[in-house]
Design a protein around this motif. Structure first.
Motif, short mmCIF file in Angstrom:
data_model
loop_
_atom_site.label_atom_id
_atom_site.label_comp_id
_atom_site.label_asym_id
_atom_site.label_seq_id
_atom_site.Cartn_x
_atom_site.Cartn_y
_atom_site.Cartn_z
N PHE A 199 -33.37 -33.75 -50.34
CA PHE A 199 -33.87 -32.86 -49.28
C PHE A 199 -34.05 -31.46 -49.83
O PHE A 199 -33.50 -31.12 -50.88
N TYR A 200 -34.81 -30.61 -49.10
CA TYR A 200 -35.15 -29.27 -49.62
C TYR A 200 -35.42 -28.32 -48.46
O TYR A 200 -36.05 -28.68 -47.47
N PRO A 201 -34.97 -27.04 -48.58
CA PRO A 201 -35.22 -26.04 -47.53
C PRO A 201 -36.61 -25.41 -47.66
O PRO A 201 -36.76 -24.36 -48.28
N VAL A 202 -37.61 -26.03 -47.09
CA VAL A 202 -38.97 -25.52 -47.18
C VAL A 202 -39.06 -24.10 -46.62
O VAL A 202 -39.76 -23.24 -47.16
N SER B 201 -37.09 -37.63 -52.16
CA SER B 201 -36.74 -38.91 -52.77
C SER B 201 -35.52 -38.70 -53.65
O SER B 201 -35.63 -38.19 -54.77
N PRO B 202 -34.32 -39.07 -53.18
CA PRO B 202 -33.11 -38.83 -53.97
C PRO B 202 -33.14 -39.60 -55.28
O PRO B 202 -33.61 -40.74 -55.34
N ALA B 203 -32.63 -38.96 -56.34
CA ALA B 203 -32.72 -39.54 -57.68
C ALA B 203 -31.37 -39.94 -58.25
O ALA B 203 -31.23 -40.09 -59.46
N ILE B 204 -30.37 -40.10 -57.38
CA ILE B 204 -29.06 -40.57 -57.81
C ILE B 204 -28.65 -41.73 -56.91
O ILE B 204 -29.32 -42.02 -55.92
N ASP B 205 -27.58 -42.42 -57.28
CA ASP B 205 -27.13 -43.57 -56.50
C ASP B 205 -26.24 -43.15 -55.33
O ASP B 205 -26.25 -43.79 -54.28
N LYS B 206 -25.48 -42.07 -55.55
CA LYS B 206 -24.59 -41.60 -54.50
C LYS B 206 -24.19 -40.16 -54.80
O LYS B 206 -24.10 -39.76 -55.96
N ALA B 207 -23.95 -39.42 -53.76
CA ALA B 207 -23.43 -38.05 -53.91
C ALA B 207 -22.48 -37.76 -52.77
O ALA B 207 -22.73 -38.17 -51.63
N THR B 208 -21.41 -37.06 -53.09
CA THR B 208 -20.45 -36.62 -52.07
C THR B 208 -20.36 -35.11 -52.11
O THR B 208 -19.97 -34.54 -53.13
N LEU B 209 -20.75 -34.47 -51.03
CA LEU B 209 -20.69 -33.02 -50.92
C LEU B 209 -19.40 -32.64 -50.21
O LEU B 209 -19.18 -33.03 -49.05
N GLN B 210 -18.53 -31.91 -50.90
CA GLN B 210 -17.29 -31.43 -50.31
C GLN B 210 -17.57 -30.09 -49.63
O GLN B 210 -17.78 -29.07 -50.29
N LEU B 211 -17.60 -30.10 -48.32
CA LEU B 211 -17.97 -28.91 -47.55
C LEU B 211 -16.76 -28.03 -47.31
O LEU B 211 -15.63 -28.52 -47.21
#
Length: 761
Positions: A680-683, A694-704
Motif C-alpha cells: 500500500f502507499y500514501p498517494v 502488490s505486496p512483494a513479501i510473504d508476510k509482514a508484522t508491523l509492531q505499532l
C-alpha cells in the motif's frame, strides 16, 4: 512419518526466520555508487553524528566555474574511487545537494604530510589507497584497511559521539591529522573560521564556522584520545593570523590555541606494533562544554566493542518494528536496507540536556521532545513522514514540534522548506511542512497545539514574498514570465493549500477552510485542455507558445516534465482524470508514460534527469512521480498498478552499491520501497487513505506504538503472481483498492490473495 516431519520442518523454518536479526540483512554500501548518494559509515537511528569515509572532497568551482564532479560527492563517498581522504563526522544521506563533512580525521604513518594529495597520486599527501576486500559496512560500524599507511580503521558511534579505533603497524612515526578545512561542497569562502584549544595532552576542543549551503553554521567539538600525544602542531594557510602581537609565539608547534580560516592540525604518538589509538569525538551546536558533556554522558569509557554493540542493538530495535518473511534473501536485504536508510534522517539536533542552536542563532532548550534537523521536505513529505505516522509516530510528532520551533524562530515567520543545523536553505519548492503537519493531524498523531500549528501553516502559505506566492494568490497561478518552474510551483502550492484546508475543516476553522479549499483548486488554471497537459501560463493569461511536453528546463517544471507533472494533483485525482479525458484515456496516458522512449537529447548534460532512474518517461529517481503507478487504482484498472509497482521494485532497487535508481533523498526512495513492498502507499498525505498495490513479501508484522500489531499475509505470492485476486481485512473483503489509516491502527490481519493473471473486473 513424512506427514509429521515436513510440517515440523516448516514450523522450525518459520520460527528461525521469525527469530532472525534483521541487522544481518542491512547493506549500508547500497546506494554509494552513481546517484544514490548514501554513505557507508557509522551512525545510529536518527543520530546527530554520521561518521563516514570521504573518498574525495571536490571543490565546488574549478577555474571560476561550477565543477560538475562535485555532484557525485554529496555524501563524500563514491564506491568506484580507490582512495580515502579521511573520516568526517557529519553527512547527508542520499541528497542531491550537500554541505557538512565536518572535522575530517585521518591516521597516517611515516613522514608527516598535511595536504590531502590527489586521487591519482595519494602518496603526495595524507590520503590512502584502499580495497573493498577489506571494507566492512554494517549499521553502527565501518572498517577498512588504509593500505598506504598499513592502518586498520574502525568506526562506530553513539547519537552525538563518533568513536574511532586505529590499529597502527608500530614501525613508523604515527600521526592523527585533524583537517578543519575539509568539507563537502567546498566553496572558496566556505570556511569562515576554525578554532582549536588543546586542553591537555589527550583532550582537544574547538569549533568550526562555515558559510556553505547553510550560510551561518557553527559546530563545536570535544575530542579525546585514549593515550597522550607526544607532540602536536598546525599548518595554517591564512598567514595573516600571525600578524601583530601573536608573533611573539611560535604557533606552529605545541602551542595550545590555534585559529584560522584554513587550518590543519596533527597529533603525534609513539605506538607499538598492533597498538590501537582510540578517539572519541563529540559534537554540539551550542558550545564546547556541551560537546564535552555529550561525550562524557554517552561514551564514558573506552570499550569500542561495547559501543558498537549498543549502536547495533538500537538498530535492531528499530528494524524489528516491521518483521518480514520472504523466501528471497535479496528481498530481505532490500527491505531492511530501506528501513535503515529511512531511519537515518531527520537527525537529532540537541545536546543531552536538550540545548540547541536555533534558527535565530540563539540557544534554546527542547523541553519534553527531541529536537530534530535535516528536513528535506520536498522529498520526505510524500512517503517518509507518512511511514513515520505508521511506525514512528512519537518521533514524527517531535519532528513537527521541531518544525514549529523553526517557525517561532524564523524572522520570515515560515515553516521549514529545507533546513539543517539551524539554517534554512530554501531548496526546492512548495511549503511541504504543512503536508507533514496535516498528515499527522488527520491521522490522529498530534500531541501538540493544533491551532498554533494551523496558524503557522497559514502564515507560511500567505507569505507573498516567497517564490511567486504573491502572483499565485492574486492570479490563481504563477506566470512563467515572472517566476521560473511556475507550473510545478502552482501545482505544489495547490496541494499544500488542500492540506491546510483539511486541518481547518477538522478543527472547525471554517474561514480558513473556505480560503484554502478555493486555493486548492488553482491547479486547474495551468491545465491546457487543447494539449491535454499542465502548461506554463504567462502574466497576460495566455499559455506559453513554445512548449515541449518532454522537456524539463524552461518549460515551467523542475525535476520532471509535463508528462509527469500533469499527473500531480494528488488531492483531487477524480477531477484530474476527468480533465484529461476520463478513465480510459487517462489510463492510456499512464501506459504511454511507462512505455515511451525518451530521445537522447532530453538527457543532455543535466543531473536532473539520467537514464539511471527512468522507466520510459516515468522518472522514479525524482520524487514528483512517486505516486503515479498507484493512479491506475482511480481509473478502474488496479491490476495495472499492481503490475507497474512490481516492475519498479525490481528495476529500481537491488542490494548493491548501485542499488538505488536515484538519490535516496533522506529516505524518501527507501520509504517508497517499504510501503510498496508491504502492499500500500500514501498517494495523498493529509488524507487517511492508502492505495493498495502488490505486496512483494510473504508476510509482514508491523509492531505499532499503540501496542497493537498489523499482520500482512500474502497468499501465493511470487515473481509471476503479482496480481491481487482479493483482499481481506480481518476476514472481511475490501471492495475497493484502498485502506484507511484508522483500519491499520486498529491492528489485525490484512490478507492478500495473489495470482498470475490480472483480475480485470
Amino acid at each position: 512419518m513424512k506427514k509429521l516431519v515436513l510440517p515440523l520442518l516448516l514450523c522450525l523454518s518459520l520460527l528461525l526466520q521469525a527469530q532472525e536479526n534483521p541487522l544481518s540483512y542491512v547493506k549500508p554500501i547500497t546506494g554509494t555508487q552513481k546517484m544514490g548518494h548514501t554513505y557507508p559509515g557509522a551512525t545510529v537511528p536518527f543520530g546527530m553524528v554520521q561518521l563516514s569515509p570521504e573518498t574525495d572532497t571536490i571543490p565546488y568551482e574549478m577555474n571560476g566555474k561550477y565543477n560538475p564532479d562535485v555532484y557525485k560527492y554529496c555524501a563524500g563517498y563514491q564506491y568506484e574511487d580507490k582512495t580515502i581522504v579521511g573520516f568526517s563526522h557529519t553527512h547527508f544521506s542520499g541528497t542531491g545537494h550537500s554541505d557538512l563533512g565536518d572535522f575530517l580525521i585521518m591516521p597516517t604513518t611515516g613522514k608527516l604530510q598535511l595536504n590531502p594529495g590527489t586521487a591519482t597520486h595519494p602518496e603526495t599527501g595524507y590520503r590512502s589507497s584502499f580495497s573493498h576486500s577489506t571494507e566492512v559496512a554494517e549499521p553502527a560500524y565501518y572498517k577498512v584497511k588504509l593500505d598506504d599507511h598499513n592502518i586498520l580503521a574502525e568506526l562506530t558511534a553513539s547519537n552525538r559521539v563518533g568513536f574511532h579505533q586505529y590499529t597502527f603497524p608500530g614501525n613508523e612515526p604515527a600521526h592523527i591529522i585533524l583537517d578543519m578545512m575539509s568539507g563537502l561542497y567546498n566553496y572558496d569562502n566556505k570556511n569562515v573560521w576554525s578554532f582549536i584549544r588543546v586542553e591537555n595532552d589527550s583532550l582537544v576542543t574547538g569549533f568550526r564556522q562555515t558559510n556553505g549551503w547553510g550560510r551561518t553554521r557553527i559546530v563545536y567539538f570535544a575530542m579525546t584520545f585514549s593515550k597522550p600525544f607526544t607532540a602536536y602542531g598546525q599548518q595554517n594557510y591564512a598567514q595573516d593570523v600571525y600578524k601583530g602581537f601573536w608573533r611573539k609565539f611560535d604557533q606552529t608547534r605545541n602551542f595550545p590555541e590555534m585559529a584560522g580560516k584554513q587550518l590543519r592540525t596533527y597529533f603525534d604518538f609513539n605506538t607499538a606494533p598492533g597498538e590501537k589509538i582510540q578517539i572519541k569525538f563529540a559534537l554540539s551546536s551550542v558550545s564546547t562544554a556541551g560537546a564535552l558533556r555529550n561525550l562524557r554522558t554517552e561514551i564514558p569509557g573506552w570499550d569500542f566493542n561495547a559501543v558498537k554493540a549498543a549502536g547495533q542493538e538500537l538498530w535492531s530495535k528499530e528494524l524489528r518494528k516491521i518483521q518480514i518473511e520472504s523466501r528471497s534473501k535479496e528481498e530481505k536485504e532490500n527491505f531492511y536496507t530501506a528501513m535503515y536508510h529511512a531511519f537515518i534522517n531527520p537527525t537529532t539536533y540537541m545536546d543531552v540536556d536538550g540545548a540547541y542552536r536555533g534558527l535565530d542563532m540563539n540557544n534554546h532548550t527542547a523541553n519534553g521532545y527531541t529536537n530534530y534537523s535535516t528536513f528535506s521536505l520536498w522529498d520526505t513529505y510524500r512517503a517518509l513522514h507518512p511511514l513515520f505516522n505508521v511506525i514512528q509516530p512519537q518521533r514524527n510528532a517531535d519532528m513537527i514540534q521541531s518544525m514549529l520551533q523553526h517557525y517561532n524562530q524564523s524572522v520570515q515567520h515560515m515553516l521549514p522548506i529545507w533546513s539543517h543545523h539551524a539554517n534554512e536553505n530554501w531548496c526546492m519548492i512548495g511549503y511541504h511542512s504543512v503536508s507533514v503537519i496535516a498528515d499527522a493531524i488527520i491521522k490522529g498523531n498530534a500531541p501538540f497545539d493544533v491551532n498554533a500549528a494551523l496558524d503557522a501553516c497559514v502564515a507560511t502559505a500567505r507569505h507573498r514574498a516567497y517564490d511567486g506566492l504573491g502572483y499565485y494568490m492574486d492570479m490563481g497561478y504563477i506566470p512563467e514570465d515572472k517566476i521560473g518552474a511556475s507550473v510545478s510551483k502552482t501545482l505544489e502550492y495547490a496541494y499544500d493549500d488542500w492540506c491546510i484546508a483539511q486541518i481547518a475543516q477538522k478543527i472547525g476553522r471554517t474561514d480558513i477552510y473556505t480560503e484554502f479549499i478555493k486555493r486548492a483548486g488553482y491547479y486547474r488554471n495551468v491545465f491546457d485542455a487543447r494539449s491535454g497537459f499542465m502548461r506554463p501560463r504567462l502574466s497576460d493569461g495566455t499559455f506559453k507558445a513554445s512548449f515541449d511536453a518532454l522537456q524539463t528546463h524552461d518549460q515551467g517544471f523542475i525535476e520532471g516534465n509535463a508528462w509527469n507533472y500533469s499527473l500531480y494533483v494528488p488531492h483531487d485525482p477524480t477531477e484530474m482524470i476527468t480533465m484529461m479525458g476520463g478513465k480510459k484515456q487517462f489510463a492510456a496516458h499512464l501506459d504511454s508514460l511507462f512505455t515511451m522512449e525518451l530521445p537522447d537529447k532530453y538527457f543532455a548534460e543535466t543531473e536532473d534527469i539520467t537514464r539511471d532512474g527512468i522507466i520510459g518517461n516515468y522518472v522514479h529517481g525524482n520524487e514528483p512521480s512517486h505516486h503515479v503507478a498507484y493512479l491506475y487504482n482511480y481509473t478502474g484498472y488496479p491490476w495495472k498498478t499492481q503490475e507497474r509497482v512490481r516492475m519498479i521494485l525490481k528495476k529500481m532497487y537491488h542490494p548493491g552499491p548501485d542499488g538505488l535508481g536515484g538519490n535516496d533523498d533522506c529516505g524518501q526512495m527507501s520509504a517508497w520501497y517499504i510501503f510498496s513492498t508491504l502492499g500500500f502507499y500514501p498517494v495523498c498525505p493529509g488524507s487517511d487513505q492508502y492505495a493498495l498495490g502488490s505486496p512483494a513479501i510473504d508476510k509482514a508484522t508491523l509492531q505499532l506504538e499503540n501496542g497493537k500489531s498489523l499482520v500482512i499475509k500474502v497468499k501465493n505470492q511470487g515473481d509471476k503472481n503479482v496480481y491481487v485476486q482479493r483482499v481481506l481485512l480481518n476476514g472481511q473483503p475490501l471492495r475497493e483498492p484502498f485502506i484507511t489509516h484508522a483500519d491499520m491502527m486498529r491492528g489485525g490481519e490484512l490478507t492478500f490473495f495473489m495470482g498470475a493473471k490480472p483480475l480485470k473486473q
